[in-house]
Design an enzyme around this catalytic site. Structure first.
Site, PDB file in Angstrom:
ATOM      1  N   GLU A 146      95.051 -64.360  13.234  1.00 41.23           N
ATOM      2  CA  GLU A 146      96.115 -63.578  13.855  1.00 41.23           C
ATOM      3  C   GLU A 146      95.637 -62.453  14.776  1.00 41.23           C
ATOM      4  O   GLU A 146      95.858 -61.274  14.506  1.00 41.23           O
ATOM      5  CB  GLU A 146      97.029 -62.974  12.776  1.00 41.23           C
ATOM      6  CG  GLU A 146      97.674 -64.016  11.906  1.00 41.23           C
ATOM      7  CD  GLU A 146      98.720 -63.438  10.948  1.00 41.23           C
ATOM      8  OE1 GLU A 146      99.537 -64.229  10.467  1.00 41.23           O
ATOM      9  OE2 GLU A 146      98.719 -62.221  10.695  1.00 41.23           O
ATOM     10  N   GLU A 155      99.491 -70.527   7.207  1.00 40.72           N
ATOM     11  CA  GLU A 155     100.119 -69.537   6.309  1.00 40.72           C
ATOM     12  C   GLU A 155     101.628 -69.683   6.425  1.00 40.72           C
ATOM     13  O   GLU A 155     102.161 -69.781   7.534  1.00 40.72           O
ATOM     14  CB  GLU A 155      99.782 -68.084   6.706  1.00 40.72           C
ATOM     15  CG  GLU A 155      98.408 -67.611   6.312  1.00 40.72           C
ATOM     16  CD  GLU A 155      98.195 -66.128   6.661  1.00 40.72           C
ATOM     17  OE1 GLU A 155      99.181 -65.366   6.798  1.00 40.72           O
ATOM     18  OE2 GLU A 155      97.021 -65.738   6.807  1.00 40.72           O
TER      19      GLU A 155
END
Length: 444
Positions: free
Chosen positions: A168, A356
């Site tokens: 991320e 995720e």
């Protein structure tokens, strides 16, 4: 319809994800150097109730029990990250033998138990020694990171075949270098644009290094993303939503795919050119074997005159009076479907893996058990949406739940629980929640 694992095909990869700083603890054991998070959590009022990850889930000392638990839950793939400062306490230079040995043991035991390791190289815990030299704002970070990647692949590449370069980048550059709400607490547009460009260079650079050392490995990187909608049909809100979409969903994937930075909608992003050197455009590109997408919710955006640069702001779930998780995010499992469709619409996008997805709710122990119907529903619905995307032709190859154990949730501390397994942080007891039992059955 009642979905089974078989509906996805036998090559579909199911797993769970964790991150080093969030679970390992042992923050200064056996030669580990401090990371930016070790430093950040010691400052007053940065973290919920001044909590920290010094011990977290104590996974460093309890990994054997935790992996046995994972095996008992029939989980075939485990995504975890390597702590850069456990392996290279100064970020570069001499490796720390006991840190290297720890990950050897973790990888070997995983394989012994029939669990395939998926390694994230950078999950936000930059060595503090490198932050003192400028961290992600310093262009040299690309080479520092390259040295770390080489060290890891040389050591573990004989057993680890699945690598993720960054976790991320949008979040660690924006929260850490623009808003200063995460480590290393820097602020401002200049810090953010420099960090963003260097992270974008590092994600391709890291991938190239892995492939050069381990040609047969599977290499990807992971992106946070949120389905973005305009709060109303007013043109100003629609434009604001497009700007939010650039920052939340497009900033790192597009240069990686060779499309350059998406500067059209946000003119201020053109200032990133100040950090771009000759040859960078080409160096930003890499053909990944997969892209990891990480999704939790959607964002509703409206025009906001006084928000600098963007003139856009999120209309919170609270303001909209919709059902929320403990993160104050809207409960919106179909966002994963929207994001799979969005990412798959890019030309030459590699296969996608959901690396995720999950939800944090208040969990309580009752009679030695933890019932979490809301999380269970969320996961079932999300998996249903992944199936729908797959049926519609999206090339999605796997799904990893965030997360295996309740953990240290960054600035939110231990309050939001995302785990399939409940952790009592007083005594480190583990209890598989209803959602964990369901997932175990689903995978059996």
């Amino acid at each position: 319809m009642h979905l089974t694992k078989d509906a996805f095909g036998k090559d579909f990869m199911w797993g769970v994800s964790t991150a080093a700083y969030q679970i390992e603890g042992a923050h200064d054991q056996h030669g580990k150097g401090p990371s930016i998070w070790d430093i950040f959590v010691k400052k007053r009022n940065r973290i919920f109730q001044n909590q920290h990850g010094d011990q977290a889930c104590d996974f460093y000392n309890r990994y054997m029990q935790d992996l046995a638990l994972m095996q008992g839950m029939h989980i075939p793939n485990y995504r975890f990250s390597l702590s850069w400062s456990r392996i290279l306490p100064n970020g570069i230079g001499q490796p720390n033998q006991s840190g290297m040995d720890f990950y050897d043991r973790l990888i070997d035991l995983s394989l012994e138990l029939g669990i395939t390791p998926w390694v994230t190289l950078y999950h936000w815990d930059l060595p503090y020694a490198l932050e003192k030299k400028g961290g992600w704002v310093n262009r040299d970070v690309k080479d520092w990171f390259g040295e770390f990647v080489s060290t890891c692949v040389a050591r573990y590449g004989d057993r680890v075949k699945n690598w993720m370069v960054l976790n991320e980048p949008t979040v660690f550059t924006a929260a850490g270098y623009f808003f200063g709400v995460h480590a290393p607490e820097r602020k401002g547009l200049g810090n953010f644009l420099a960090a963003a460009h260097h992270a974008a260079l590092a994600q391709a650079h890291g991938a190239r290094i892995i492939k050069s050392l381990q040609p047969d490995s599977r290499v990807g990187t992971t992106f946070s993303c949120s389905h973005v909608e305009a709060f109303t049909a007013r043109e100003k809100d629609v434009i604001a939503a497009k700007k939010a979409d650039v920052l939340l969903n497009r900033l790192f994937i597009e240069p990686l795919l060779g499309m350059g930075y998406p500067t059209q909608e946000i003119k201020i992003l053109n200032r990133i050119e100040k950090y771009i050197k000759q040859g960078d455009e080409n160096d930003l590109k890499f053909d990944m074997d997969f892209i990891g997408i990480q999704n939790y919710t959607r964002e509703m955006i409206r025009y906001a005159m006084f928000v600098p640069y963007l003139q856009a702001k999120i209309v919170t779930a609270k303001e909209r009076k919709v059902e929320m998780t403990e993160m104050n995010w809207e409960v919106y499992p179909s966002s994963i479907y929207q994001m799979l469709k969005k990412f798959s619409s890019y030309p030459n996008i590699p296969p996608l893996i959901v690396t995720e997805n999950g939800a944090a709710f208040k969990d309580q122990i009752e009679h030695g058990q933890v019932h979490d119907p809301k999380r269970l529903n969320y996961l079932q619905e999300a998996i249903q949406h992944v199936y729908q995307a797959k049926e519609e032709g999206v090339n999605v190859k796997g799904y990893f739940v965030w997360t295996f154990l309740d953990n240290f949730e960054w600035a939110e501390g231990y309050r939001p629980r995302f785990g399939l397994v409940y952790v009592d942080f007083q005594n480190q007891q583990r209890i598989i929640k209803s959602s964990g039992h369901w997932y175990a059955n689903f995978l059996k």
